[in-house]
Design a protein around this motif. Structure first.
Motif, PDB file in Angstrom:
ATOM      1  N   VAL A  24      -2.204  11.276  -2.456  1.00 44.94           N
ATOM      2  CA  VAL A  24      -2.144  11.375  -0.986  1.00 44.94           C
ATOM      3  C   VAL A  24      -2.171  12.855  -0.583  1.00 44.94           C
ATOM      4  CG1 VAL A  24      -0.694  10.951   1.046  1.00 44.94           C
ATOM      5  CG2 VAL A  24      -0.955   9.171  -0.685  1.00 44.94           C
ATOM      6  N   ALA A  25      -1.394  13.681  -1.306  1.00 44.05           N
ATOM      7  CA  ALA A  25      -1.365  15.117  -0.977  1.00 44.05           C
ATOM      8  C   ALA A  25      -2.739  15.739  -1.178  1.00 44.05           C
ATOM      9  CB  ALA A  25      -0.325  15.826  -1.857  1.00 44.05           C
ATOM     10  N   PHE A  26      -3.419  15.357  -2.250  1.00 46.08           N
ATOM     11  CA  PHE A  26      -4.758  15.887  -2.527  1.00 46.08           C
ATOM     12  C   PHE A  26      -5.717  15.465  -1.409  1.00 46.08           C
ATOM     13  CE2 PHE A  26      -8.906  16.191  -4.451  1.00 46.08           C
ATOM     14  CZ  PHE A  26      -8.825  17.276  -5.314  1.00 46.08           C
ATOM     15  N   ALA A  27      -5.645  14.197  -1.020  1.00 43.11           N
ATOM     16  CA  ALA A  27      -6.547  13.670   0.026  1.00 43.11           C
ATOM     17  C   ALA A  27      -6.295  14.375   1.356  1.00 43.11           C
ATOM     18  CB  ALA A  27      -6.342  12.169   0.159  1.00 43.11           C
ATOM     19  N   ARG A  28      -5.012  14.641   1.642  1.00 42.63           N
ATOM     20  CA  ARG A  28      -4.700  15.315   2.923  1.00 42.63           C
ATOM     21  C   ARG A  28      -5.226  16.741   2.920  1.00 42.63           C
ATOM     22  NH1 ARG A  28       0.894  12.233   3.755  1.00 42.63           N
ATOM     23  NH2 ARG A  28       0.046  10.566   5.041  1.00 42.63           N
ATOM     24  N   LYS A  29      -5.187  17.368   1.749  1.00 40.12           N
ATOM     25  CA  LYS A  29      -5.732  18.721   1.624  1.00 40.12           C
ATOM     26  C   LYS A  29      -7.240  18.723   1.905  1.00 40.12           C
ATOM     27  CE  LYS A  29      -5.495  20.824  -2.390  1.00 40.12           C
ATOM     28  NZ  LYS A  29      -5.122  21.336  -3.709  1.00 40.12           N
ATOM     29  N   MET A  30      -7.886  17.604   1.573  1.00 44.00           N
ATOM     30  CA  MET A  30      -9.338  17.514   1.793  1.00 44.00           C
ATOM     31  C   MET A  30      -9.669  17.381   3.274  1.00 44.00           C
ATOM     32  SD  MET A  30     -10.356  14.864  -1.248  1.00 44.00           S
ATOM     33  CE  MET A  30     -12.035  14.634  -0.709  1.00 44.00           C
ATOM     34  N   GLY A  31      -8.716  16.865   4.053  1.00 40.44           N
ATOM     35  CA  GLY A  31      -8.961  16.645   5.490  1.00 40.44           C
ATOM     36  C   GLY A  31      -9.531  15.250   5.704  1.00 40.44           C
ATOM     37  N   GLY A  32      -9.618  14.831   6.978  1.00 37.81           N
ATOM     38  CA  GLY A  32     -10.141  13.478   7.270  1.00 37.81           C
ATOM     39  C   GLY A  32      -9.036  12.445   7.236  1.00 37.81           C
ATOM     40  N   GLU A  33      -9.409  11.229   7.566  1.00 38.32           N
ATOM     41  CA  GLU A  33      -8.444  10.128   7.633  1.00 38.32           C
ATOM     42  C   GLU A  33      -8.116   9.644   6.219  1.00 38.32           C
ATOM     43  OE1 GLU A  33      -6.261   7.226   9.861  1.00 38.32           O
ATOM     44  OE2 GLU A  33      -7.322   9.027  10.546  1.00 38.32           O
ATOM     45  N   VAL A  34      -6.804   9.584   5.883  1.00 39.54           N
ATOM     46  CA  VAL A  34      -6.414   9.154   4.534  1.00 39.54           C
ATOM     47  C   VAL A  34      -5.794   7.759   4.597  1.00 39.54           C
ATOM     48  CG1 VAL A  34      -4.997   9.661   2.513  1.00 39.54           C
ATOM     49  CG2 VAL A  34      -5.961  11.548   3.853  1.00 39.54           C
ATOM     50  N   LYS A  35      -6.338   6.846   3.825  1.00 41.23           N
ATOM     51  CA  LYS A  35      -5.790   5.488   3.768  1.00 41.23           C
ATOM     52  C   LYS A  35      -5.476   5.141   2.326  1.00 41.23           C
ATOM     53  CE  LYS A  35      -8.294   4.027   7.831  1.00 41.23           C
ATOM     54  NZ  LYS A  35      -9.436   3.326   8.371  1.00 41.23           N
ATOM     55  N   ALA A  36      -4.483   4.280   2.139  1.00 37.85           N
ATOM     56  CA  ALA A  36      -4.121   3.902   0.767  1.00 37.85           C
ATOM     57  C   ALA A  36      -4.450   2.430   0.536  1.00 37.85           C
ATOM     58  CB  ALA A  36      -2.630   4.141   0.534  1.00 37.85           C
ATOM     59  N   VAL A  37      -4.831   2.132  -0.694  1.00 35.80           N
ATOM     60  CA  VAL A  37      -5.127   0.751  -1.089  1.00 35.80           C
ATOM     61  C   VAL A  37      -4.275   0.460  -2.313  1.00 35.80           C
ATOM     62  CG1 VAL A  37      -6.921  -0.811  -1.945  1.00 35.80           C
ATOM     63  CG2 VAL A  37      -7.507   0.953  -0.259  1.00 35.80           C
ATOM     64  N   ILE A  38      -3.674  -0.710  -2.341  1.00 39.45           N
ATOM     65  CA  ILE A  38      -2.895  -1.074  -3.531  1.00 39.45           C
ATOM     66  C   ILE A  38      -3.190  -2.530  -3.873  1.00 39.45           C
ATOM     67  CG2 ILE A  38      -0.778  -1.601  -2.179  1.00 39.45           C
ATOM     68  CD1 ILE A  38       0.768  -0.346  -4.647  1.00 39.45           C
ATOM     69  N   LEU A  39      -3.302  -2.818  -5.155  1.00 44.82           N
ATOM     70  CA  LEU A  39      -3.609  -4.176  -5.599  1.00 44.82           C
ATOM     71  C   LEU A  39      -2.421  -4.728  -6.364  1.00 44.82           C
ATOM     72  CD1 LEU A  39      -6.361  -2.298  -5.943  1.00 44.82           C
ATOM     73  CD2 LEU A  39      -7.307  -4.473  -6.656  1.00 44.82           C
ATOM     74  N   GLY A  40      -2.155  -6.024  -6.230  1.00 43.66           N
ATOM     75  CA  GLY A  40      -1.063  -6.632  -6.973  1.00 43.66           C
ATOM     76  C   GLY A  40      -0.857  -8.064  -6.549  1.00 43.66           C
ATOM     77  N   HIS A  41       0.222  -8.662  -7.079  1.00 45.76           N
ATOM     78  CA  HIS A  41       0.585 -10.043  -6.706  1.00 45.76           C
ATOM     79  C   HIS A  41       2.026 -10.285  -7.084  1.00 45.76           C
ATOM     80  CE1 HIS A  41      -0.045 -14.212  -5.715  1.00 45.76           C
ATOM     81  NE2 HIS A  41       0.466 -14.556  -6.885  1.00 45.76           N
ATOM     82  N   PRO A  42       2.971 -10.347  -6.177  1.00 44.62           N
ATOM     83  CA  PRO A  42       2.797 -10.133  -4.740  1.00 44.62           C
ATOM     84  C   PRO A  42       2.682  -8.629  -4.466  1.00 44.62           C
ATOM     85  CG  PRO A  42       5.105 -10.556  -5.253  1.00 44.62           C
ATOM     86  CD  PRO A  42       4.361 -10.631  -6.552  1.00 44.62           C
ATOM     87  N   VAL A  43       1.883  -8.284  -3.479  1.00 37.96           N
ATOM     88  CA  VAL A  43       1.628  -6.855  -3.265  1.00 37.96           C
ATOM     89  C   VAL A  43       2.403  -6.278  -2.068  1.00 37.96           C
ATOM     90  CG1 VAL A  43      -0.373  -6.920  -1.700  1.00 37.96           C
ATOM     91  CG2 VAL A  43      -0.287  -5.213  -3.520  1.00 37.96           C
ATOM     92  N   LYS A  44       2.910  -7.177  -1.213  1.00 38.90           N
ATOM     93  CA  LYS A  44       3.496  -6.686   0.046  1.00 38.90           C
ATOM     94  C   LYS A  44       4.624  -5.650  -0.150  1.00 38.90           C
ATOM     95  CE  LYS A  44       4.700  -8.315   4.589  1.00 38.90           C
ATOM     96  NZ  LYS A  44       5.859  -8.965   5.117  1.00 38.90           N
ATOM     97  N   PRO A  45       5.616  -5.938  -1.024  1.00 42.25           N
ATOM     98  CA  PRO A  45       6.697  -4.945  -1.172  1.00 42.25           C
ATOM     99  C   PRO A  45       6.172  -3.584  -1.654  1.00 42.25           C
ATOM    100  CG  PRO A  45       7.198  -6.957  -2.415  1.00 42.25           C
ATOM    101  CD  PRO A  45       5.822  -7.129  -1.879  1.00 42.25           C
ATOM    102  N   LEU A  46       5.171  -3.617  -2.521  1.00 43.40           N
ATOM    103  CA  LEU A  46       4.610  -2.361  -3.032  1.00 43.40           C
ATOM    104  C   LEU A  46       3.864  -1.625  -1.923  1.00 43.40           C
ATOM    105  CD1 LEU A  46       3.227  -3.813  -6.381  1.00 43.40           C
ATOM    106  CD2 LEU A  46       5.038  -2.115  -6.197  1.00 43.40           C
ATOM    107  N   ALA A  47       3.092  -2.384  -1.135  1.00 41.57           N
ATOM    108  CA  ALA A  47       2.320  -1.778  -0.037  1.00 41.57           C
ATOM    109  C   ALA A  47       3.282  -1.150   0.982  1.00 41.57           C
ATOM    110  CB  ALA A  47       1.448  -2.840   0.628  1.00 41.57           C
ATOM    111  N   GLU A  48       4.389  -1.857   1.253  1.00 38.77           N
ATOM    112  CA  GLU A  48       5.366  -1.321   2.213  1.00 38.77           C
ATOM    113  C   GLU A  48       6.025  -0.051   1.678  1.00 38.77           C
ATOM    114  OE1 GLU A  48       6.488  -5.466   4.514  1.00 38.77           O
ATOM    115  OE2 GLU A  48       7.769  -4.797   2.867  1.00 38.77           O
ATOM    116  N   ASP A  49       6.244  -0.029   0.373  1.00 36.24           N
ATOM    117  CA  ASP A  49       6.845   1.150  -0.237  1.00 36.24           C
ATOM    118  C   ASP A  49       5.917   2.372  -0.074  1.00 36.24           C
ATOM    119  OD1 ASP A  49       8.725   2.588  -1.621  1.00 36.24           O
ATOM    120  OD2 ASP A  49       7.965   2.051  -3.598  1.00 36.24           O
TER     121      ASP A  49
END
Ligand SMILES: Cc1cc2nc3c(=O)[nH]c(=O)nc-3n(C[C@H](O)[C@H](O)[C@H](O)COP(=O)(O)OP(=O)(O)OC[C@H]3O[C@@H](n4cnc5c(N)ncnc54)[C@H](O)[C@@H]3O)c2cc1C
Length: 321
Positions: A24-49
């Motif tokens: 995330v820090a590297f992406a922010r240094k690049m500039g532009g909109e930064v979004k995160a993607v996470i895969l799992g099952h169940p994934v919600k608690p991880l995504a919220e983290d």
């Protein structure tokens, strides 16, 4: 294609790995909109983290097939998402998991594949990586109009402390398990180590500059003079069987931060320094004044280790009476 930068968050045993914040820090240094993607099952608690810690907008991909990491599942599901949204850059950690799926994902998507980068120059949109053991820097760029899957070396950017920003939003997308030809059966824990590098206050680390295995004894002797001293090693020494694997420091070994790290005959390849660069005091014993280890070392003893270490041992003994 839009200007978004997506990062693929990494997790293991229900915990988001710290390398996610590096990305995330590297992406922010690049500039532009930064979004995160996470895969799992169940994934919600991880995504919220991830959303809580980084403040990023997070898309969680929930699929039974992603309960345990599988390269084919990752590629299939991330591809679906990219086809809908077409990010400019997809950043993946340069970890065993990232090496496994990122280049193949780039092929699946028809994106450029750029690996092991440590920096980005926003002026000309080039990625930078070290080659030839850090002796040269290489600049890489994807052609105009072509998105890229980029693997980023852990530690390439300084992450903000967790929860610095307001939490980001979380969106969960559910997918069926895609068909796969391989499956992960289980993870085997590594054998418990006999060396506790993480607790050592002084690490005397040996590299290929030792030249002969008999000099390991010098390293051991020096390390034994410190109450919490331990022997570390660069990877080639462990690969050659001069020292067991649990002594290895670096990307595929231990990450350490002792009070003193004495690097003896170690050139300082990025894969090594990323495991020790946070040591309080780094002293390099090296015959090469231009060795890359000097970029992280506080002091350099520019001499032959086989002459210097015996003198050092003798003087420490003398000093202690
Ligand atoms: C995917 C991947 C993962 C890797 N993971 C790791 C990792 O976890 N840890 C790791 O260490 N490496 C790792 N490597 C390997 C890494 O890239 C380097 O090849 C390795 O760190 C080099 O080891 P070295 O410094 O001991 O040897 P060299 O690069 O050969 O350096 C030897 C140094 O000794 C100096 N020297 C020679 N003679 C003397 C002397 N008489 N006295 C003093 N100095 C002397 C030389 O000037 C030189 O700087 C990895 C590589 C890859 C591709």
């Amino acid at each position: 294609m839009n200007k978004d930068i997506w990062i693929i968050a990494e997790h293991f045993e229900n915990r988001v790995r710290p390398v996610t914040s590096d990305l995330v820090a590297f992406a922010r240094k690049m500039g532009g909109e930064v979004k995160a993607v996470i895969l799992g099952h169940p994934v919600k608690p991880l995504a919220e983290d991830v959303a809580q810690k980084t403040g990023c907008e997070v898309t969680g991909i929930d699929s039974p097939g992603a309960a345990v990491y599988n390269s084919e599942v990752y590629r299939n599901l991330i591809k679906k998402l990219c086809e809908r949204n077409q990010p400019r850059y997809l950043l993946v950690p340069h970890t065993p998991l990232g090496w496994d799926f990122a280049p193949a994902l780039a092929v699946d998507l028809g994106y450029s594949s750029i690996s092991a980068v440590t920096d980005f120059n926003p002026e000309n949109s080039t990625f930078i990586r070290q080659i030839l053991n850090g002796k040269l820097l290489e600049e890489l760029k994807s052609p105009p109009g072509c998105s890229a899957v980029v693997t980023v070396m852990p530690g390439s950017a300084n992450p903000e402390p967790d929860n610095t920003r307001p939490p980001g939003s979380v969106k969960i997308l559910e997918f069926e398990s895609p068909p796969v030809k391989t499956r992960t059966i289980r993870y085997l824990p590594a054998k418990p180590g006999t060396v506790n590098l993480k607790d050592a206050e002084v690490i005397v680390a040996a590299g290929r500059g030792l030249k002969v295995p008999e000099r390991i004894e010098l390293i051991r002797e020096l390390a034994s003079l410190f109450k919490r001293g331990a022997v570390g090693a660069s990877r080639p020494l462990c690969d050659q069987g001069w020292l067991p694997l649990e002594h290895q420091v670096g990307m595929t070994g231990a990450t350490v931060s002792p009070k003193l790290y004495l690097a003896c005959g170690i050139s300082g390849a990025l894969q090594h320094t990323m495991g020790m660069k946070n040591s309080s005091l780094i002293v390099a014993v090296n015959t090469d004044r231009k060795a890359p280890i000097l970029q992280v070392a506080h002091f350099c003893v520019n001499t032959d280790l086989s002459k210097f270490i015996p003198v050092l041992i003798k003087n420490i003994r003398k000093f202690r009476g």
